[in-house]
Design a protein around this motif. Structure first.
Motif, short mmCIF file in Angstrom:
data_model
loop_
_atom_site.label_atom_id
_atom_site.label_comp_id
_atom_site.label_asym_id
_atom_site.label_seq_id
_atom_site.Cartn_x
_atom_site.Cartn_y
_atom_site.Cartn_z
N GLU A 132 -53.93 0.96 -12.05
CA GLU A 132 -54.23 0.68 -11.22
C GLU A 132 -53.16 -0.40 -10.67
O GLU A 132 -53.61 -0.12 -9.36
CB GLU A 132 -55.26 -0.22 -11.64
CG GLU A 132 -55.95 0.68 -11.92
CD GLU A 132 -56.91 1.05 -13.59
OE1 GLU A 132 -57.02 1.71 -13.90
OE2 GLU A 132 -55.64 0.29 -14.42
N ASN A 136 -52.39 0.46 -6.86
CA ASN A 136 -53.02 -0.56 -5.47
C ASN A 136 -51.27 -1.21 -4.99
O ASN A 136 -51.47 -1.08 -3.79
CB ASN A 136 -53.93 -1.98 -5.62
CG ASN A 136 -55.56 -0.37 -5.63
OD1 ASN A 136 -56.38 -0.52 -5.50
ND2 ASN A 136 -55.63 -0.78 -7.24
N ASP A 292 -58.60 5.11 -7.76
CA ASP A 292 -59.15 3.31 -6.68
C ASP A 292 -60.70 3.82 -7.07
O ASP A 292 -61.01 2.40 -6.34
CB ASP A 292 -59.63 4.63 -5.03
CG ASP A 292 -60.32 5.72 -5.27
OD1 ASP A 292 -60.89 6.13 -6.66
OD2 ASP A 292 -60.07 6.45 -4.38
#
Length: 376
Positions: A132, A136, A292
């Motif tokens: 993640e 991001n 996401d």
């Protein structure tokens, strides 16, 4: 009228060749035509002088720029580089070969010392992040133990209120030379040990090194889309150089943790999703969580077989320093029921009684081939 041979042609290099290529070509030719290897050969001596002259010009960025623009005329009538005797030029040029081969072993090249202050060492830091975080991007702080500039002497190595003085042995060059036959042997100055300066009163904090051990907290910005093994460089955050020399760099090597759902292949994410045999037979829709955080609906076509792949465009990882995202590929695995109620078994028995063989053509065809192979 004397015909001047092009310097690049003498060395066998293109005009766009970089310094390393030119130096390598010179070393090979100089070794080949050197007078010590070709005693009494006038032709080899002439070629050695030509090779040395060409390299003496092209190794210097300013001389090379002038030569590229004006040719040999740049050095005529007192131009750049003029005035040096041929013998001195040959001798100095061959010294470059010796320096390139033995320079590091001897503790520094010609004109060492402060002019070639050795920068601090590069350092490595291994960082583990989640998938993640790789998706991001994030900003995080790390703490590293590294040698930094001494605050007491500001990196000079000399005690506050004093200063280093030029070494009298080498005149600040950091190296001394001794002639041994044709060769000039160059080694680190025994007085200043290659620094070019001598510190009479060393700093009490760093003992004359100009650097001390420190703990630093640094901010690392991780861009979206990084992959396992991506390297991030922090300029000047490595080990400090001795006595004010430039610091090295700090390299952050990223390692991506294993994810519970996804396996990564470049910008493509792969996920395995089990579906019931009724959903596979009748069709339907399932949802899986996207990288996401948003749920991704996956449509299941009627008659889906185990192992079928469903591609979700734009559901993968972002392109590092680019635009767009890769895809997400869902690998469907049909799961057979392990326990059945009486009602479910009754319904399946009724279904089996109505089978014609066209429902599962692969299995029907497979057993038909076996029967034929066994002689009917």
């Amino acid at each position: 009228m004397t015909t001047e041979i092009d310097y690049y042609e003498i060395l066998g290099c293109e005009r766009t060749a970089d310094h390393g290529t030119i130096k390598s070509a010179y070393r090979k030719l100089a070794m080949k035509y050197h007078p010590d290897r070709n005693a009494g050969c006038k032709d080899s001596e002439a070629k050695f002088k030509a090779v040395s002259e060409a390299y003496d010009c092209l190794k210097d960025p300013q001389k090379r720029a002038a030569y590229d623009r004006f040719g040999h005329a740049a050095f005529q009538n007192g131009g750049m580089g003029g005035g040096a005797g041929a013998g001195a030029q040959d001798f100095g040029a061959f010294s470059d070969i010796f320096e390139s081969v033995f320079g590091e072993f001897m503790g520094g090249g010609r004109g060492g010392g402060q002019r070639q202050a050795r920068r601090g060492a590069d350092l490595r830091y291994d960082m583990e992040i989640s998938l993640e975080d790789a998706f991001n991007g994030r900003s995080t702080e790390i703490t590293v133990d590294v040698s930094g500039q001494c605050d007491a002497c500001q990196g000079s190595g000399a005690a506050p209120g004093t200063a280093a003085r030029t070494c009298q042995t080498c005149g600040g060059a950091g190296a001394v030379r001794a002639q041994q036959g044709f060769f000039v042997v160059e080694r680190a100055c025994p007085t200043c040990h290659g620094a070019g300066q001598v510190i009479a009163e060393p700093c009490g904090e760093c003992r004359g090194e100009g650097r001390v051990d420190k703990t630093k907290t640094l901010t690392v910005n991780i861009p979206p889309g990084v992959d396992d093994g991506t390297r991030i460089r922090l300029n000047g955050e490595g080990e400090a150089g001795a006595r004010g020399a430039p610091a090295g760099d700090l390299y952050i090597f990223l390692h991506i943790k294993r994810h519970a759902l996804f396996e990564r292949e470049g910008t493509t994410l792969h996920a395995r999703a089990p579906i019931s045999f009724t959903t596979a037979a009748l069709g339907g829709e399932i949802e899986i969580p996207g990288i996401d955080g948003n749920p991704v609906p996956i449509k299941i076509a009627a008659g889906t077989q185990s192992g079928r792949e469903v591609r979700q465009r734009g559901g993968g990882m972002p392109v590092l320093q680019g635009r767009g995202r890769g895809d997400m590929v869902v690998h469907l695995e049909v799961e057979m029921p392990r326990k059945l109620t009486a009602k479910q078994r009754e319904l399946l028995e009724a279904f089996r009684e109505t089978e014609t063989g066209e429902e599962c053509p692969q299995s029907t065809g497979f057993f038909a081939k076996i029967k034929q192979a066994m002689g009917g």
